[in-house]
Design a protein around this motif. Structure first.
Motif, short mmCIF file in Angstrom:
data_model
loop_
_atom_site.label_atom_id
_atom_site.label_comp_id
_atom_site.label_asym_id
_atom_site.label_seq_id
_atom_site.Cartn_x
_atom_site.Cartn_y
_atom_site.Cartn_z
N GLY A 50 0.81 -1.21 0.00
CA GLY A 50 0.00 0.00 0.00
C GLY A 50 0.84 1.26 0.00
O GLY A 50 0.30 2.37 0.00
N GLY A 51 2.17 1.12 -0.05
CA GLY A 51 3.05 2.27 0.02
C GLY A 51 3.47 2.77 -1.36
O GLY A 51 3.36 2.06 -2.36
N MET A 52 3.99 3.99 -1.40
CA MET A 52 4.42 4.60 -2.66
C MET A 52 5.66 3.91 -3.23
O MET A 52 5.89 3.94 -4.43
CB MET A 52 4.73 6.08 -2.44
CG MET A 52 3.51 6.96 -2.21
SD MET A 52 2.47 7.06 -3.69
CE MET A 52 0.97 6.31 -3.07
N ALA A 53 6.47 3.30 -2.38
CA ALA A 53 7.73 2.69 -2.86
C ALA A 53 7.48 1.55 -3.83
O ALA A 53 8.42 1.07 -4.48
CB ALA A 53 8.55 2.21 -1.68
N THR A 54 6.23 1.09 -3.95
CA THR A 54 5.94 0.01 -4.90
C THR A 54 6.31 0.41 -6.33
O THR A 54 6.66 -0.45 -7.14
CB THR A 54 4.44 -0.36 -4.87
OG1 THR A 54 3.66 0.81 -5.07
CG2 THR A 54 4.07 -0.99 -3.54
N MET A 55 6.23 1.71 -6.63
CA MET A 55 6.56 2.15 -8.00
C MET A 55 8.03 1.91 -8.31
O MET A 55 8.39 1.52 -9.42
CB MET A 55 6.19 3.62 -8.17
CG MET A 55 4.70 3.88 -8.13
SD MET A 55 4.27 5.57 -8.56
CE MET A 55 4.91 6.42 -7.12
N VAL A 56 8.90 2.14 -7.34
CA VAL A 56 10.33 1.88 -7.54
C VAL A 56 10.59 0.38 -7.49
O VAL A 56 11.41 -0.15 -8.25
CB VAL A 56 11.16 2.61 -6.47
CG1 VAL A 56 12.64 2.50 -6.78
CG2 VAL A 56 10.76 4.07 -6.37
N ALA A 57 9.89 -0.30 -6.60
CA ALA A 57 10.06 -1.75 -6.47
C ALA A 57 9.75 -2.46 -7.78
O ALA A 57 10.43 -3.43 -8.16
CB ALA A 57 9.15 -2.28 -5.36
N GLY A 58 8.72 -2.00 -8.48
CA GLY A 58 8.38 -2.62 -9.75
C GLY A 58 9.50 -2.50 -10.76
O GLY A 58 9.80 -3.45 -11.50
#
Length: 300
Positions: A50-58
């Motif tokens: 649910g965090g914004m860091a998912t965009m970088v993680a992807g």
């Protein structure tokens, strides 16, 4: 200023959800169901995904995935990532979000959908020693590799740019092992130490490989066909993703860490995205509505 914010918010929502309202049709199903799901409020998986860091993680997960020649062959031979990168992104997001926030039945159905796609992904590839080998997306080794780099990318990205994880790193790895099991992963790691051991085992065994296919995929991930106005912000996140990858894997990918403060800049971009999109997640909201309905129907 209001018009600018609205325009950017719309661009972001379409990019990441395929819908200008940020709620694709499949999210409606998350509000249905008969249980709290595999994780639930307060879980490590809810916090990380649910965090914004998912965009970088992807971005990090896609880069790392290319290093296994079998996984890269599957992407090269079967994926529509160059013709329809946002469509592929949307499909991955649908699986991730559904398994994280839906009830157990829907999570299992969505994982079965992914498994059915894997059934037809077959072919051959040349391994790191130049030997031609058959592959299938459902092979245990390939499933394990994709699960490991995915889990590692989301854990490390959230550790750098997110808030505290309930249960810590071990809690997230242990929880997300369930997602791996749902798509056929055998013996997924159950702790951060096991995750690192399994990731390094691929490298130490000489399984990973860098070649022109990897270079082609990296070039595409570096410069995807996004709206021109979004590219400067994407490039910052790409640099952040690269900076988060250990050097031995960066070297295999042919990437160098930026001399600029990429980690700090990525945090600033994620903060701006959080401002534009708000902290509320339509998927989490739908899950909370389901859980609230169930609690009202079955009071303690």
């Amino acid at each position: 200023m209001g018009r600018f914010v609205d325009s950017w918010r719309s661009h972001l929502l379409v990019t990441f959800s395929g819908n200008s309202e940020g709620r694709p049709n499949w999210v409606d199903k998350i509000e249905l169901g008969d249980d709290a799901g595999f994780f639930g409020p307060g879980s490590a998986s809810w916090a990380v995904h649910g965090g914004m860091a998912t965009m970088v993680a992807g971005i990090r997960a896609l880069l790392m995935q290319t290093l296994h020649p079998g996984a890269m062959a599957g992407v090269h031979d079967w994926s529509r990532y160059q013709e329809d990168p946002l469509g592929r992104l949307a499909g991955t997001i649908q699986w991730l979000v559904t398994v994280t926030f839906a009830d157990t039945k829907l999570a299992e159905l969505e994982s079965s959908r992914v498994g059915r796609f894997h059934d037809r992904v077959t072919g051959t590839y040349r391994d790191a020693q130049g030997i031609e080998r058959p592959y299938a997306a459902g092979d245990p080794e390939l499933l394990a590799w994709v699960h490991i780099v995915f889990t590692d990318a989301f854990l490390q990205s959230h550790t750098i740019w997110g808030d505290a994880i309930p249960g810590g790193a071990d809690g997230y790895v242990r929880e997300w092992a369930k997602a791996g099991e749902l798509v056929g992963v055998r013996n997924p790691p159950l702790s951060a130490a096991e995750l690192k051991q399994q990731l390094d085992a691929f490298k130490d065994a000489g399984v990973l490989k860098s070649d022109e296919r990897v270079a082609e995929a990296v070039r595409f991930i570096r410069n995807p066909p996004l709206r021109p106005a979004m590219m400067p912000f994407y490039r910052v996140m790409f640099a952040g993703a690269v900076a988060s990858i250990p050097r031995e894997y960066r070297d295999l990918l042919g990437l160098r860490r930026s001399m600029l403060p990429a980690v700090w800049a990525t945090g600033a971009v994620l903060g701006a995205v959080r401002f534009l999109l708000g902290r509320s997640s339509s998927s989490e909201d739908a899950a909370r509505a389901r859980i609230k309905r169930l609690a009202a129907a079955n009071p303690a």
